[in-house]
Motif scaffolding. Structure first.
Motif, PDB file in Angstrom:
ATOM      1  N   MET A   1       0.841  -1.179   0.000  1.00  0.00           N
ATOM      2  CA  MET A   1       0.000   0.000   0.000  1.00  0.00           C
ATOM      3  C   MET A   1       0.879   1.231   0.000  1.00  0.00           C
ATOM      4  SD  MET A   1      -2.169   1.697   3.108  1.00  0.00           S
ATOM      5  CE  MET A   1      -0.600   2.117   3.830  1.00  0.00           C
ATOM      6  N   ALA A   2       0.582   2.173  -0.882  1.00  0.00           N
ATOM      7  CA  ALA A   2       1.269   3.457  -0.910  1.00  0.00           C
ATOM      8  C   ALA A   2       0.313   4.513  -0.381  1.00  0.00           C
ATOM      9  CB  ALA A   2       1.726   3.792  -2.320  1.00  0.00           C
ATOM     10  N   GLN A   3       0.717   5.244   0.657  1.00  0.00           N
ATOM     11  CA  GLN A   3      -0.122   6.267   1.256  1.00  0.00           C
ATOM     12  C   GLN A   3       0.459   7.639   0.916  1.00  0.00           C
ATOM     13  OE1 GLN A   3      -3.043   6.100   2.952  1.00  0.00           O
ATOM     14  NE2 GLN A   3      -2.998   8.320   2.919  1.00  0.00           N
ATOM     15  N   THR A   4      -0.384   8.526   0.364  1.00  0.00           N
ATOM     16  CA  THR A   4       0.085   9.847  -0.048  1.00  0.00           C
ATOM     17  C   THR A   4      -0.779  10.936   0.565  1.00  0.00           C
ATOM     18  OG1 THR A   4       0.771   8.921  -2.172  1.00  0.00           O
ATOM     19  CG2 THR A   4       0.638  11.304  -2.021  1.00  0.00           C
ATOM     20  N   GLN A   5      -0.140  11.995   1.041  1.00  0.00           N
ATOM     21  CA  GLN A   5      -0.828  13.179   1.532  1.00  0.00           C
ATOM     22  C   GLN A   5      -0.187  14.394   0.867  1.00  0.00           C
ATOM     23  OE1 GLN A   5      -3.377  13.710   3.799  1.00  0.00           O
ATOM     24  NE2 GLN A   5      -3.751  11.515   4.019  1.00  0.00           N
ATOM     25  N   THR A   6      -1.011  15.294   0.311  1.00  0.00           N
ATOM     26  CA  THR A   6      -0.487  16.483  -0.347  1.00  0.00           C
ATOM     27  C   THR A   6      -1.142  17.735   0.229  1.00  0.00           C
ATOM     28  OG1 THR A   6      -0.111  15.273  -2.408  1.00  0.00           O
ATOM     29  CG2 THR A   6      -0.173  17.671  -2.548  1.00  0.00           C
ATOM     30  N   ARG A   7      -0.338  18.779   0.455  1.00  0.00           N
ATOM     31  CA  ARG A   7      -0.829  20.069   0.915  1.00  0.00           C
ATOM     32  C   ARG A   7      -0.295  21.164  -0.005  1.00  0.00           C
ATOM     33  NH1 ARG A   7      -3.137  16.807   3.401  1.00  0.00           N
ATOM     34  NH2 ARG A   7      -3.538  16.668   5.652  1.00  0.00           N
ATOM     35  N   ARG A   8      -1.134  22.160  -0.275  1.00  0.00           N
ATOM     36  CA  ARG A   8      -0.723  23.296  -1.102  1.00  0.00           C
ATOM     37  C   ARG A   8      -0.707  24.567  -0.259  1.00  0.00           C
ATOM     38  NH1 ARG A   8      -3.851  22.568  -6.946  1.00  0.00           N
ATOM     39  NH2 ARG A   8      -3.073  20.474  -7.410  1.00  0.00           N
ATOM     40  N   LEU A   9       0.363  25.329  -0.362  1.00  0.00           N
ATOM     41  CA  LEU A   9       0.516  26.576   0.366  1.00  0.00           C
ATOM     42  C   LEU A   9       0.533  27.719  -0.640  1.00  0.00           C
ATOM     43  CD1 LEU A   9       2.073  24.245   2.013  1.00  0.00           C
ATOM     44  CD2 LEU A   9       3.157  26.134   3.222  1.00  0.00           C
ATOM     45  N   THR A  10      -0.230  28.761  -0.359  1.00  0.00           N
ATOM     46  CA  THR A  10      -0.238  29.920  -1.247  1.00  0.00           C
ATOM     47  C   THR A  10       0.883  30.881  -0.874  1.00  0.00           C
ATOM     48  OG1 THR A  10      -1.721  31.203   0.173  1.00  0.00           O
ATOM     49  CG2 THR A  10      -2.745  29.737  -1.445  1.00  0.00           C
ATOM     50  N   ARG A  11       1.248  31.722  -1.830  1.00  0.00           N
ATOM     51  CA  ARG A  11       2.300  32.717  -1.602  1.00  0.00           C
ATOM     52  C   ARG A  11       1.893  33.656  -0.472  1.00  0.00           C
ATOM     53  NH1 ARG A  11       3.487  37.850  -3.724  1.00  0.00           N
ATOM     54  NH2 ARG A  11       5.719  38.330  -3.852  1.00  0.00           N
ATOM     55  N   LYS A  12       0.610  34.058  -0.457  1.00  0.00           N
ATOM     56  CA  LYS A  12       0.115  34.977   0.572  1.00  0.00           C
ATOM     57  C   LYS A  12       0.261  34.370   1.963  1.00  0.00           C
ATOM     58  CE  LYS A  12      -3.961  37.650   1.922  1.00  0.00           C
ATOM     59  NZ  LYS A  12      -5.374  37.980   1.593  1.00  0.00           N
ATOM     60  N   ALA A  13      -0.120  33.088   2.078  1.00  0.00           N
ATOM     61  CA  ALA A  13      -0.031  32.419   3.381  1.00  0.00           C
ATOM     62  C   ALA A  13       1.417  32.308   3.834  1.00  0.00           C
ATOM     63  CB  ALA A  13      -0.658  31.031   3.297  1.00  0.00           C
ATOM     64  N   LEU A  14       2.320  31.996   2.906  1.00  0.00           N
ATOM     65  CA  LEU A  14       3.735  31.881   3.243  1.00  0.00           C
ATOM     66  C   LEU A  14       4.299  33.226   3.691  1.00  0.00           C
ATOM     67  CD1 LEU A  14       4.977  29.527   0.372  1.00  0.00           C
ATOM     68  CD2 LEU A  14       5.013  29.027   2.819  1.00  0.00           C
ATOM     69  N   GLN A  15       3.879  34.320   3.044  1.00  0.00           N
ATOM     70  CA  GLN A  15       4.377  35.639   3.414  1.00  0.00           C
ATOM     71  C   GLN A  15       3.867  36.052   4.783  1.00  0.00           C
ATOM     72  OE1 GLN A  15       3.155  38.024   0.003  1.00  0.00           O
ATOM     73  NE2 GLN A  15       5.263  38.096  -0.758  1.00  0.00           N
ATOM     74  N   GLN A  16       2.636  35.664   5.095  1.00  0.00           N
ATOM     75  CA  GLN A  16       2.047  36.050   6.372  1.00  0.00           C
ATOM     76  C   GLN A  16       2.617  35.250   7.540  1.00  0.00           C
ATOM     77  OE1 GLN A  16      -2.124  35.491   5.606  1.00  0.00           O
ATOM     78  NE2 GLN A  16      -2.437  37.645   5.071  1.00  0.00           N
TER      79      GLN A  16
END
Length: 213
Positions: A1-16
């Motif tokens: 079994m391969a388990q994958t989790q992905t998260r996306r971060l926006t530029r605005k969130a990273l700057q804040q």
């Protein structure tokens, strides 16, 4: 079994929030991976890349499964413990541990075993068993009318675990600043591969049909 989790971060969130946000998301992903692994190990369907879970595949693995067909009580679970002992899988009740849903705890902790004593069915059970672990991931949510739940009992005879989980390396964390580069986004992907096998079915016992009403 391969388990994958992905998260996306926006530029605005990273700057804040800066680096702290990425670290927080990494911790969140780690918790999500653990929860999904629990589900796969115990409730995996055996299809679509999932392993055959311990509970789902009880019949295939040769794990004894008994329908209590009545209200959840220490007496219903005690019968399974006796089967363990008569099969020489456990020397005494203290060698047996239970995996239960929180809903079972709530019902049994509210059910008085002997009128006027204040001793609950939960207290009777925990006083006899070697340990009780609660989970919302490894056992299916109660269902039916009245609602029913299951309990998985286990013992480690001779110090050998009945179930083995093989993790092929550590969790791989992929940091991808390119896929969402046009919007200044960042993707974090966690990937892990695991296998499950039941080595000693005689050290496991599944009790189903425990009514919570």
């Amino acid at each position: 079994m391969a388990q994958t989790q992905t998260r996306r971060l926006t530029r605005k969130a990273l700057q804040q929030s800066g680096e702290a946000l990425e670290q927080a998301i990494r911790r969140d992903m780690n918790g999500a991976m653990s929860a999904e692994l629990d589900k796969a190990i115990f409730l995996g369907t055996g299809a679509n890349g999932q392993p055959l879970g311990v509970v789902t595949g009880a019949a295939t693995y040769g794990i004894t499964s008994t329908d209590a067909a009545g209200p959840a009580s220490w007496a219903a679970l005690r019968a399974a413990v006796v089967r363990f002992m008569t099969a020489n899988a456990a020397a005494d009740p203290g060698a047996v541990k239970a995996l239960v849903r929180p809903e079972l705890w709530a019902f049994m902790d509210d059910a008085e075993a002997f009128a006027g004593t204040g001793i609950t069915e939960w207290a009777r059970m925990t006083a006899q068993l070697g340990g009780v672990a609660q989970t919302t991931n490894a056992l299916a949510a109660p269902a039916g009318t009245p609602k029913e739940t299951s309990v998985l009992l286990t013992t480690a005879a001779g110090g050998v675990s009945p179930v083995f989980v093989g993790l092929w390396g550590a969790v791989d964390l992929i940091r991808d600043p390119f896929s969402d580069a046009q919007s200044g986004g960042l993707r974090l992907t966690a990937l892990t591969t695991a296998d499950v096998t039941v080595a000693r079915a005689s050290q496991l016992e599944l009790v189903t049909g425990l009514e919570l009403a």
